[in-house]
Design an enzyme around this catalytic site. Structure first.
Site, PDB file in Angstrom:
ATOM      1  N   SER A   1     -59.487   6.591 -56.280  1.00 16.32           N
ATOM      2  CA  SER A   1     -58.468   6.729 -55.240  1.00 16.32           C
ATOM      3  C   SER A   1     -59.114   7.060 -53.904  1.00 16.32           C
ATOM      4  O   SER A   1     -60.167   7.723 -53.862  1.00 16.32           O
ATOM      5  CB  SER A   1     -57.535   7.873 -55.651  1.00 16.32           C
ATOM      6  OG  SER A   1     -56.713   8.262 -54.578  1.00 16.32           O
TER       7      SER A   1
ATOM      8  N   LYS B   1     -60.562  12.634 -59.864  1.00 10.15           N
ATOM      9  CA  LYS B   1     -61.057  11.303 -59.472  1.00 10.15           C
ATOM     10  C   LYS B   1     -62.524  11.383 -59.032  1.00 10.15           C
ATOM     11  O   LYS B   1     -63.351  10.550 -59.397  1.00 10.15           O
ATOM     12  CB  LYS B   1     -60.180  10.705 -58.365  1.00 10.15           C
ATOM     13  CG  LYS B   1     -58.760  10.368 -58.830  1.00 10.15           C
ATOM     14  CD  LYS B   1     -58.759   9.365 -59.984  1.00 10.15           C
ATOM     15  CE  LYS B   1     -57.383   9.108 -60.548  1.00 10.15           C
ATOM     16  NZ  LYS B   1     -57.374   8.289 -61.769  1.00 10.15           N
TER      17      LYS B   1
ATOM     18  N   TYR C   1     -55.938  17.037 -58.696  1.00 12.17           N
ATOM     19  CA  TYR C   1     -55.866  15.590 -58.959  1.00 12.17           C
ATOM     20  C   TYR C   1     -57.067  14.881 -58.326  1.00 12.17           C
ATOM     21  O   TYR C   1     -57.772  14.099 -58.982  1.00 12.17           O
ATOM     22  CB  TYR C   1     -54.554  14.999 -58.417  1.00 12.17           C
ATOM     23  CG  TYR C   1     -54.576  13.488 -58.415  1.00 12.17           C
ATOM     24  CD1 TYR C   1     -54.465  12.774 -59.609  1.00 12.17           C
ATOM     25  CD2 TYR C   1     -54.771  12.760 -57.225  1.00 12.17           C
ATOM     26  CE1 TYR C   1     -54.531  11.381 -59.621  1.00 12.17           C
ATOM     27  CE2 TYR C   1     -54.831  11.376 -57.234  1.00 12.17           C
ATOM     28  CZ  TYR C   1     -54.715  10.687 -58.421  1.00 12.17           C
ATOM     29  OH  TYR C   1     -54.798   9.313 -58.433  1.00 12.17           O
TER      30      TYR C   1
HETATM   31  P1  NAD Z   1     -48.503   5.527 -63.695  1.00 14.17           P
HETATM   32  O1  NAD Z   1     -48.164   6.921 -64.027  1.00 14.17           O
HETATM   33  O2  NAD Z   1     -47.376   4.564 -63.455  1.00 14.17           O
HETATM   34  O3  NAD Z   1     -49.423   4.901 -64.840  1.00 14.17           O
HETATM   35  C1  NAD Z   1     -50.266   5.687 -65.652  1.00 14.17           C
HETATM   36  C2  NAD Z   1     -49.957   5.348 -67.094  1.00 14.17           C
HETATM   37  O4  NAD Z   1     -50.861   6.075 -67.932  1.00 14.17           O
HETATM   38  C3  NAD Z   1     -48.533   5.752 -67.520  1.00 14.17           C
HETATM   39  O5  NAD Z   1     -47.921   4.649 -68.169  1.00 14.17           O
HETATM   40  C4  NAD Z   1     -48.752   6.914 -68.494  1.00 14.17           C
HETATM   41  O6  NAD Z   1     -47.767   6.936 -69.509  1.00 14.17           O
HETATM   42  C5  NAD Z   1     -50.134   6.576 -69.028  1.00 14.17           C
HETATM   43  N1  NAD Z   1     -50.892   7.732 -69.548  1.00 14.17           N
HETATM   44  C6  NAD Z   1     -51.127   8.919 -68.913  1.00 14.17           C
HETATM   45  N2  NAD Z   1     -51.861   9.710 -69.703  1.00 14.17           N
HETATM   46  C7  NAD Z   1     -52.095   9.029 -70.854  1.00 14.17           C
HETATM   47  C8  NAD Z   1     -52.793   9.321 -72.050  1.00 14.17           C
HETATM   48  N3  NAD Z   1     -53.391  10.504 -72.228  1.00 14.17           N
HETATM   49  N4  NAD Z   1     -52.844   8.375 -73.013  1.00 14.17           N
HETATM   50  C9  NAD Z   1     -52.233   7.178 -72.843  1.00 14.17           C
HETATM   51  N5  NAD Z   1     -51.561   6.841 -71.732  1.00 14.17           N
HETATM   52  C10 NAD Z   1     -51.488   7.768 -70.755  1.00 14.17           C
HETATM   53  O7  NAD Z   1     -49.483   5.550 -62.423  1.00 14.17           O
HETATM   54  P2  NAD Z   1     -50.050   4.368 -61.519  1.00 14.17           P
HETATM   55  O8  NAD Z   1     -49.535   4.584 -60.150  1.00 14.17           O
HETATM   56  O9  NAD Z   1     -49.878   3.077 -62.153  1.00 14.17           O
HETATM   57  O10 NAD Z   1     -51.583   4.784 -61.491  1.00 14.17           O
HETATM   58  C11 NAD Z   1     -52.530   4.231 -62.374  1.00 14.17           C
HETATM   59  C12 NAD Z   1     -53.890   4.824 -62.094  1.00 14.17           C
HETATM   60  O11 NAD Z   1     -54.235   4.593 -60.743  1.00 14.17           O
HETATM   61  C13 NAD Z   1     -53.992   6.336 -62.296  1.00 14.17           C
HETATM   62  O12 NAD Z   1     -55.268   6.630 -62.809  1.00 14.17           O
HETATM   63  C14 NAD Z   1     -53.847   6.874 -60.903  1.00 14.17           C
HETATM   64  O13 NAD Z   1     -54.459   8.132 -60.763  1.00 14.17           O
HETATM   65  C15 NAD Z   1     -54.568   5.813 -60.101  1.00 14.17           C
HETATM   66  N6  NAD Z   1     -54.162   5.749 -58.694  1.00 14.17           N
HETATM   67  C16 NAD Z   1     -52.842   5.599 -58.382  1.00 14.17           C
HETATM   68  C17 NAD Z   1     -52.465   5.550 -57.041  1.00 14.17           C
HETATM   69  C18 NAD Z   1     -51.015   5.429 -56.633  1.00 14.17           C
HETATM   70  O14 NAD Z   1     -50.679   5.790 -55.524  1.00 14.17           O
HETATM   71  N7  NAD Z   1     -50.119   4.945 -57.482  1.00 14.17           N
HETATM   72  C19 NAD Z   1     -53.437   5.622 -56.038  1.00 14.17           C
HETATM   73  C20 NAD Z   1     -54.764   5.755 -56.412  1.00 14.17           C
HETATM   74  C21 NAD Z   1     -55.122   5.822 -57.747  1.00 14.17           C
HETATM   75  C1  WQD Z   2     -47.603   8.508 -47.247  1.00 15.05           C
HETATM   76  C2  WQD Z   2     -47.150   9.032 -45.886  1.00 15.05           C
HETATM   77  C3  WQD Z   2     -46.616  11.373 -45.882  1.00 15.05           C
HETATM   78  C4  WQD Z   2     -43.162  11.028 -48.584  1.00 15.05           C
HETATM   79  C5  WQD Z   2     -50.767   9.938 -52.217  1.00 15.05           C
HETATM   80  C6  WQD Z   2     -51.846  10.718 -52.914  1.00 15.05           C
HETATM   81  C7  WQD Z   2     -53.078   9.875 -53.035  1.00 15.05           C
HETATM   82  C8  WQD Z   2     -52.767   8.527 -53.688  1.00 15.05           C
HETATM   83  C9  WQD Z   2     -51.601   7.845 -53.064  1.00 15.05           C
HETATM   84  C10 WQD Z   2     -53.201   8.631 -56.034  1.00 15.05           C
HETATM   85  C11 WQD Z   2     -47.727  10.391 -45.517  1.00 15.05           C
HETATM   86  C12 WQD Z   2     -45.378  10.553 -45.612  1.00 15.05           C
HETATM   87  C13 WQD Z   2     -44.255  10.757 -47.792  1.00 15.05           C
HETATM   88  C14 WQD Z   2     -41.949  11.481 -47.967  1.00 15.05           C
HETATM   89  C15 WQD Z   2     -43.042  11.301 -45.826  1.00 15.05           C
HETATM   90  N1  WQD Z   2     -52.386   8.679 -55.064  1.00 15.05           N
HETATM   91  N2  WQD Z   2     -44.206  10.880 -46.433  1.00 15.05           N
HETATM   92  N3  WQD Z   2     -41.941  11.588 -46.605  1.00 15.05           N
HETATM   93  O1  WQD Z   2     -50.051  11.148 -49.397  1.00 15.05           O
HETATM   94  O2  WQD Z   2     -51.120   9.011 -48.548  1.00 15.05           O
HETATM   95  O3  WQD Z   2     -51.233   9.561 -50.928  1.00 15.05           O
HETATM   96  O4  WQD Z   2     -50.494   8.743 -52.969  1.00 15.05           O
HETATM   97  O5  WQD Z   2     -54.411   8.574 -56.005  1.00 15.05           O
HETATM   98  O6  WQD Z   2     -53.984  10.607 -53.790  1.00 15.05           O
HETATM   99  O7  WQD Z   2     -52.136  11.880 -52.153  1.00 15.05           O
HETATM  100  O8  WQD Z   2     -49.063   8.869 -49.981  1.00 15.05           O
HETATM  101  O9  WQD Z   2     -46.796   7.954 -50.148  1.00 15.05           O
HETATM  102  O10 WQD Z   2     -47.156  10.436 -50.536  1.00 15.05           O
HETATM  103  O11 WQD Z   2     -47.383   9.500 -48.237  1.00 15.05           O
HETATM  104  O12 WQD Z   2     -42.963  11.419 -44.606  1.00 15.05           O
HETATM  105  O13 WQD Z   2     -40.922  11.756 -48.623  1.00 15.05           O
HETATM  106  O14 WQD Z   2     -45.726   9.219 -45.938  1.00 15.05           O
HETATM  107  O15 WQD Z   2     -46.623  12.539 -45.125  1.00 15.05           O
HETATM  108  O16 WQD Z   2     -47.943  10.386 -44.145  1.00 15.05           O
HETATM  109  P1  WQD Z   2     -50.385   9.751 -49.609  1.00 15.05           P
HETATM  110  P2  WQD Z   2     -47.542   9.189 -49.820  1.00 15.05           P
END
Ligand code: NAD
Ligand code: WQD
Length: 338
Positions: free
Chosen positions: A126, A154, A150
């Site tokens: 991330s 990562k 969190y």
């Molecule tokens: P998500 O929660 O929709 O998907 C994660 C999936 O993993 C879920 O279906 C959950 O049930 C499953 N899971 C969790 N723990 C488990 C376990 N112990 N065994 C089996 N399954 C398990 O999240 P997402 O947004 O699709 O994110 C996927 C990956 O990408 C995560 O590693 C997350 O940290 C990373 N990521 C997400 C974002 C974002 O903003 N969505 C940004 C950067 C990184």
């Molecule tokens: C985006 C912008 C908020 C909600 C997070 C995690 C990051 C990654 C992605 C997993 C910011 C603003 C948000 C609301 C708002 N996840 N906001 N009102 O914070 O960039 O990243 O998700 O790895 O680790 O920290 O994303 O969508 O929460 O926020 O004003 O109700 O929207 O302040 O500027 P962020 P976000």
């Protein structure tokens, strides 16, 4: 013979889109999930979209016996590891659950891989690993830091994969640093379905537009950005999915490991996104300005050059398309997968 890929967290938001992209690219996909943050309905939708059978095992990636069984049965050539918890705020109140699931799950998956001679992993990292950026756009060699548990999982996850590569050079790993994934599959059949109140901006805006919530709280308008609201690099989940296909292909074709940003290289403010969503949906998105959210940075966007050079991948879909696809998903499924 088809190359088999094990997808962990397969029923989740990003993995479900990646599943379809991998199948389309000719891979055999086996999904694993424990539904801790997803719905089994996703699997029905995937079956329908893939117009083909899908292979799935319900298991916890922290369970060594279950993972052994899955590796023995399916013999994957590579793992795309999505399974993790991802809520920043929750990680502050429940750090042990995050370390156990995100790091325990990663270590257990790598140990199963090792026992079964499968040494290629694509890992969901991330942009959170950049902490508070000193300089924009963010290149992969920018300093890293964690500001919450969190983020620490990562950062440590990347470190673990570097260390196993040093110990045994046969390992090949791709750490993909996602910026802000948004949008949904163009069919409107799968998308992001957060449990409870959405933490992230686009799903919150989507629920306001569809009438599930009254108004958006904008977290601060006094940042040093053009309109004072936070700026982020939003990337369409379908582009992100293609980035995983490209990374996997690279690990299968070329020796070595890599760490790359998956972003568009463009930043948009909260208010830019609200306006784009209103245009895409034809609905009003009322908002009020409230205090900053603790831990937020003013602005964050990627330098996407390395992904283009190493993977031949770049994001194609713009903010308007991200909002259109999110809206199609949201209004066709106002209560998500329920
Ligand atoms: P998500 O929660 O929709 O998907 C994660 C999936 O993993 C879920 O279906 C959950 O049930 C499953 N899971 C969790 N723990 C488990 C376990 N112990 N065994 C089996 N399954 C398990 O999240 P997402 O947004 O699709 O994110 C996927 C990956 O990408 C995560 O590693 C997350 O940290 C990373 N990521 C997400 C974002 C974002 O903003 N969505 C940004 C950067 C990184
Ligand atoms: C985006 C912008 C908020 C909600 C997070 C995690 C990051 C990654 C992605 C997993 C910011 C603003 C948000 C609301 C708002 N996840 N906001 N009102 O914070 O960039 O990243 O998700 O790895 O680790 O920290 O994303 O969508 O929460 O926020 O004003 O109700 O929207 O302040 O500027 P962020 P976000």
């Amino acid at each position: 013979m088809m190359t088999t890929v094990l997808l962990t967290g397969a029923a989740g938001y990003i993995a479900s889109h990646t599943w379809l992209a991998l199948q389309k690219a000719g891979y055999r996909v086996v999904g694993v999930d424990n539904f801790s943050n997803s719905s089994p309905v996703v699997l029905e939708r995937l079956k329908e979209l893939a117009a083909a059978p899908i292979e799935f095992e319900r298991a916890d990636v922290c369970d060594p016996a279950a993972m052994d069984e899955i590796f023995s049965t399916h013999r994957p050539a590579a793992v795309v590891h999505f399974a993790a918890y991802k809520a920043v705020g929750e990680s502050v109140s429940q750090p042990l659950a995050y370390y156990r699931n995100n790091l325990g799950g990663l270590v257990n998956t790598c140990e199963a891989m090792r026992r079964h001679g499968c040494l290629r992993m694509v890992f969901s990292s991330s942009a959170t690993v950049y902490g508070a950026p000193e300089k924009l756009p963010l290149r992969e060699d920018a300093p890293t830091s964690a500001t919450n548990p969190y983020g620490a999982t990562k950062l440590m996850g990347e470190q673990i994969l570097r260390d196993v590569g040093v110990a045994e050079s046969a390992w090949q790993t791709a750490c993909l640093r996602y910026f802000n994934p948004v949008g949904a599959h163009e069919s409107g059949r799968i998308g992001e379905d957060p449990r409870g109140t959405p933490n992230n901006l686009m799903p919150y805006v989507a629920q306001v537009a569809v009438g599930r919530r009254e108004k958006l709280s904008v977290f601060g308008n006094d940042y040093p950005t053009p309109d004072g609201t936070g700026v982020r690099d939003y990337i369409h989940v379908s582009d992100l999915a293609e980035g995983h296909v490209a990374a996997l292909r690279r690990l299968l074709d070329t020796a070595g490991s890599l760490t790359v940003n998956l972003g568009t290289g463009r930043g948009y403010s909260v208010l830019d996104l609200v306006r784009a969503y209103e245009a895409a949906s034809g609905r009003k998105v009322p908002y009020e300005i409230v205090a900053r959210r603790p831990g937020d940075v003013a602005a964050c966007w990627a330098d996407p050059t390395l992904a283009r050079e190493l993977l031949g991948w770049e994001a194609r879909l713009d903010l308007a398309r991200m909002c259109e696809d999110s809206w199609r998903w949201q209004h066709l499924n106002p209560q998500g997968f329920n």
